[in-house]
Design an enzyme around this catalytic site. Sequence first.
Site, PDB file in Angstrom:
ATOM      1  N   GLU A 117       0.855  -1.256  -0.120  1.00  0.00           N
ATOM      2  CA  GLU A 117      -0.079  -0.099  -0.041  1.00  0.00           C
ATOM      3  C   GLU A 117       0.761   1.130   0.081  1.00  0.00           C
ATOM      4  OE1 GLU A 117      -2.074  -0.688   3.726  1.00  0.00           O
ATOM      5  OE2 GLU A 117      -0.815   0.172   5.015  1.00  0.00           O
ATOM      6  N   HIS A 174       0.084   5.846   1.246  1.00  0.00           N
ATOM      7  CA  HIS A 174      -0.844   6.845   1.665  1.00  0.00           C
ATOM      8  C   HIS A 174      -0.160   7.974   1.608  1.00  0.00           C
ATOM      9  CE1 HIS A 174       1.268   4.972   5.025  1.00  0.00           C
ATOM     10  NE2 HIS A 174       0.431   3.772   4.943  1.00  0.00           N
ATOM     11  N   HIS A 211       5.165   7.561   7.943  1.00  0.00           N
ATOM     12  CA  HIS A 211       5.396   6.774   9.053  1.00  0.00           C
ATOM     13  C   HIS A 211       6.829   6.137   9.281  1.00  0.00           C
ATOM     14  CE1 HIS A 211       4.026   2.763   7.769  1.00  0.00           C
ATOM     15  NE2 HIS A 211       3.524   3.443   6.554  1.00  0.00           N
ATOM     16  N   HIS A 253       4.820   0.238  -0.143  1.00  0.00           N
ATOM     17  CA  HIS A 253       5.821  -0.455   0.866  1.00  0.00           C
ATOM     18  C   HIS A 253       4.948  -1.586   1.435  1.00  0.00           C
ATOM     19  CE1 HIS A 253       2.988   2.310   3.180  1.00  0.00           C
ATOM     20  NE2 HIS A 253       2.738   1.537   4.084  1.00  0.00           N
ATOM     21  N   CYS A 265       5.268   0.588  14.773  1.00  0.00           N
ATOM     22  CA  CYS A 265       4.952   1.687  13.720  1.00  0.00           C
ATOM     23  C   CYS A 265       4.336   2.856  14.434  1.00  0.00           C
ATOM     24  CB  CYS A 265       4.238   1.018  13.012  1.00  0.00           C
ATOM     25  SG  CYS A 265       3.436   1.989  11.349  1.00  0.00           S
TER      26      CYS A 265
END
Length: 152
Positions: free
Chosen positions: A66, A68, A72, A106, A120
Amino acid sequence: MDHEGSPPFRAVQPGFRWDGVAYMPYKQDGSAPFKDISRQVLFHEHDLNCELRYFEMDAGGYSTLERHEHAHAVMILRGSGQCLVGDEVRPVKPFDLVSIPSLAWHQFRATAGEPLGFLCMVNVLRDKPQLPSEEELAALKERPAIARFLEG
């Protein structure tokens, strides 16, 4: 004094679990492809505007491929495996740090034979993940290292 967010102390338990932290199967609604992964939200702190989560995949498991808008950060805590970030595939092991920039594809994969667990850190308010289209997936697979990684 009322404390909003996470309690001030939670002891660790065997098996990478913590007191008062729910152990949840990951994305059980079938909204994304993944295999044998769980999630625990360790901290959800509005005052800090972040959430710290622990993900763990069984041997041979993997997270969703995915991307976004939100960035992170990940710290590997146990096991070994590989990760794809952008157009690179890298091996990962305990205490490696992985920065995932905005809109970078990733995915994490556990090495066969042992689980892979990682912390995370993300923003409390964040956008929903995007899955690759058939065209985007084909473009990723044009790179031999990424094609081998995605084929497991």
